[in-house]
Motif scaffolding. Structure first.
Motif, PDB file in Angstrom:
ATOM      1  N   ARG A  62      55.957  19.996  30.384  1.00  0.00           N
ATOM      2  CA  ARG A  62      55.045  18.998  30.940  1.00  0.00           C
ATOM      3  C   ARG A  62      54.521  18.141  29.796  1.00  0.00           C
ATOM      4  NH1 ARG A  62      49.423  19.779  34.434  1.00  0.00           N
ATOM      5  NH2 ARG A  62      49.400  17.560  34.900  1.00  0.00           N
ATOM      6  N   GLN A 106      42.827  14.338  39.434  1.00  0.00           N
ATOM      7  CA  GLN A 106      43.363  14.204  38.087  1.00  0.00           C
ATOM      8  C   GLN A 106      43.995  12.826  37.920  1.00  0.00           C
ATOM      9  OE1 GLN A 106      46.068  17.426  36.189  1.00  0.00           O
ATOM     10  NE2 GLN A 106      47.415  15.805  36.887  1.00  0.00           N
ATOM     11  N   TYR A 110      52.202   9.208  32.281  1.00  0.00           N
ATOM     12  CA  TYR A 110      53.455   9.566  31.609  1.00  0.00           C
ATOM     13  C   TYR A 110      53.815   8.319  30.811  1.00  0.00           C
ATOM     14  CZ  TYR A 110      53.860  13.471  34.919  1.00  0.00           C
ATOM     15  OH  TYR A 110      53.636  14.600  35.660  1.00  0.00           O
ATOM     16  N   TYR A 117      57.913  16.373  34.019  1.00  0.00           N
ATOM     17  CA  TYR A 117      57.201  17.623  34.321  1.00  0.00           C
ATOM     18  C   TYR A 117      58.213  18.478  35.064  1.00  0.00           C
ATOM     19  CZ  TYR A 117      53.130  20.460  35.875  1.00  0.00           C
ATOM     20  OH  TYR A 117      52.201  21.446  36.114  1.00  0.00           O
ATOM     21  N   HIS A 120      57.775  23.065  39.388  1.00  0.00           N
ATOM     22  CA  HIS A 120      56.626  23.982  39.445  1.00  0.00           C
ATOM     23  C   HIS A 120      56.025  23.927  40.849  1.00  0.00           C
ATOM     24  CE1 HIS A 120      54.836  20.035  38.750  1.00  0.00           C
ATOM     25  NE2 HIS A 120      53.751  20.500  39.353  1.00  0.00           N
ATOM     26  N   ASP A 122      51.950  23.885  42.636  1.00  0.00           N
ATOM     27  CA  ASP A 122      50.611  23.518  42.169  1.00  0.00           C
ATOM     28  C   ASP A 122      49.577  24.630  42.323  1.00  0.00           C
ATOM     29  OD1 ASP A 122      51.457  21.052  41.399  1.00  0.00           O
ATOM     30  OD2 ASP A 122      50.641  19.985  43.131  1.00  0.00           O
ATOM     31  N   ILE A 135      49.117  12.862  46.093  1.00  0.00           N
ATOM     32  CA  ILE A 135      49.390  12.034  44.909  1.00  0.00           C
ATOM     33  C   ILE A 135      49.406  10.567  45.326  1.00  0.00           C
ATOM     34  CG2 ILE A 135      50.919  11.659  42.932  1.00  0.00           C
ATOM     35  CD1 ILE A 135      52.282  14.326  43.621  1.00  0.00           C
ATOM     36  N   TYR A 137      50.270   6.905  43.841  1.00  0.00           N
ATOM     37  CA  TYR A 137      50.954   6.261  42.708  1.00  0.00           C
ATOM     38  C   TYR A 137      50.407   4.867  42.457  1.00  0.00           C
ATOM     39  CZ  TYR A 137      54.124  10.190  42.982  1.00  0.00           C
ATOM     40  OH  TYR A 137      54.647  11.459  42.990  1.00  0.00           O
ATOM     41  N   LEU A 150      59.638  11.586  41.764  1.00  0.00           N
ATOM     42  CA  LEU A 150      59.147  12.907  42.170  1.00  0.00           C
ATOM     43  C   LEU A 150      60.272  13.556  42.973  1.00  0.00           C
ATOM     44  CD1 LEU A 150      56.769  14.988  42.630  1.00  0.00           C
ATOM     45  CD2 LEU A 150      56.452  13.817  44.816  1.00  0.00           C
ATOM     46  N   HIS A 178      58.173  21.187  43.038  1.00  0.00           N
ATOM     47  CA  HIS A 178      58.482  19.787  42.748  1.00  0.00           C
ATOM     48  C   HIS A 178      58.544  19.561  41.249  1.00  0.00           C
ATOM     49  CE1 HIS A 178      54.137  20.291  43.056  1.00  0.00           C
ATOM     50  NE2 HIS A 178      54.023  19.361  42.105  1.00  0.00           N
ATOM     51  N   VAL A 180      58.725  16.130  38.095  1.00  0.00           N
ATOM     52  CA  VAL A 180      58.774  14.698  37.785  1.00  0.00           C
ATOM     53  C   VAL A 180      59.971  14.490  36.869  1.00  0.00           C
ATOM     54  CG1 VAL A 180      57.591  12.733  36.738  1.00  0.00           C
ATOM     55  CG2 VAL A 180      56.267  14.463  37.996  1.00  0.00           C
ATOM     56  N   ARG A 187      54.095   5.511  33.507  1.00  0.00           N
ATOM     57  CA  ARG A 187      53.965   5.892  34.921  1.00  0.00           C
ATOM     58  C   ARG A 187      52.580   6.499  35.133  1.00  0.00           C
ATOM     59  NH1 ARG A 187      54.454  10.650  38.011  1.00  0.00           N
ATOM     60  NH2 ARG A 187      56.067  10.751  39.625  1.00  0.00           N
ATOM     61  N   ALA A 189      49.459   7.916  37.872  1.00  0.00           N
ATOM     62  CA  ALA A 189      49.194   8.469  39.201  1.00  0.00           C
ATOM     63  C   ALA A 189      47.815   9.112  39.216  1.00  0.00           C
ATOM     64  CB  ALA A 189      50.253   9.510  39.559  1.00  0.00           C
ATOM     65  N   TRP A 193      43.640  17.585  44.496  1.00  0.00           N
ATOM     66  CA  TRP A 193      43.904  18.901  45.076  1.00  0.00           C
ATOM     67  C   TRP A 193      42.720  19.272  45.951  1.00  0.00           C
ATOM     68  CZ3 TRP A 193      45.553  18.138  39.919  1.00  0.00           C
ATOM     69  CH2 TRP A 193      46.938  18.209  39.748  1.00  0.00           C
TER      70      TRP A 193
END
Ligand code: OGA
Ligand code: MN
Length: 214
Positions: A62, A106, A110, A117, A120, A122, A135, A137, A150, A178, A180, A187, A189, A193
């Protein structure tokens, strides 16, 4: 703004699919949010993101740079962003009948040059409270050559989504692996959560209470 979820969308979430809404916010609003994130990045107010409960740095897994919205200052654009996710919290509660008392947001950058990333989920083991990931964008004019898709493994197969400005992606945090893919262009975003309730504290054993031992 997202007003409600359709029955199909709620079913998709329950089946560990991915719900996609484009144009979730007006482009000028997205521009202002993006500019505020870029300003943080340029001021070195974003820090390398860690992974796992102890947040260790693993740049090969990541390599985005992040901060949390509550640490980002009360810029107008961020107040709007907070309101967007707060409204979405209500929509999710209404659509899914889940109790979602809390959320955190968050901001992620990127920086391009192939950062991504790895695959993984979440919801960390031992942290079952992350119920939904949302998310948003922030990248106008994203091109296929910019990479940074994604990729998500859903109940119905794999999907790949470009991080185009105004696209909102929703899924169950513990159900959808998922990643990245390497981003060539910068990039940005914002990810929320939505968390479930805290577990209740342990109650005394009623038998023991009755025997006078509680
Ligand atoms: C994450 C994440 C995906 C994306 O931050 O956990 O998976 O498309 N982000 O930015
Ligand atoms: Mn993730």
């Amino acid at each position: 703004m997202v007003q409600d979820l359709t029955d199909d969308e709620v079913r998709t979430l329950g089946e560990d699919g991915v719900v996609v809404r484009d144009d979730a916010l007006a482009l000028d609003v997205l521009d202002r949010i993006r500019a505020a994130v870029v300003a943080l990045d340029e001021a070195d107010a974003l820090h390398p993101a860690g992974i796992g409960r102890d947040g260790r740095l693993q740049p090969r897994v990541r390599s985005d740079r992040i901060t949390w919205l509550e640490d980002a200052g009360g810029t107008d654009a961020f107040v709007t962003l907070f309101g967007f996710f707060e409204a979405l919290r209500g929509v999710l509660i209404q659509g899914t009948w889940q109790s979602l008392p809390r959320f955190s947001v968050q901001l992620a950058s990127y920086r391009g040059g192939g950062v991504g990333y790895a695959r993984h989920i979440d919801a960390l083991p031992g942290d079952p409270n992350r119920r939904f990931t949302a998310i948003l964008y922030l990248n106008p004019g994203w091109q296929p050559a910019d990479g940074g898709l994604l990729r998500a493994w859903t109940g119905a197969g794999t999907v790949e989504l470009a991080p185009v400005a105004g696209r909102l992606v929703l899924f169950r945090s513990e159900g959808v692996p998922h990643q990245v893919l390497p981003a060539v262009a910068p990039r940005y975003a914002a990810t929320a959560w939505f968390r479930g309730p805290e577990p209740l504290p342990l109650l005394p054993d009623p038998q023991a209470v009755r025997r006078g031992l509680g």
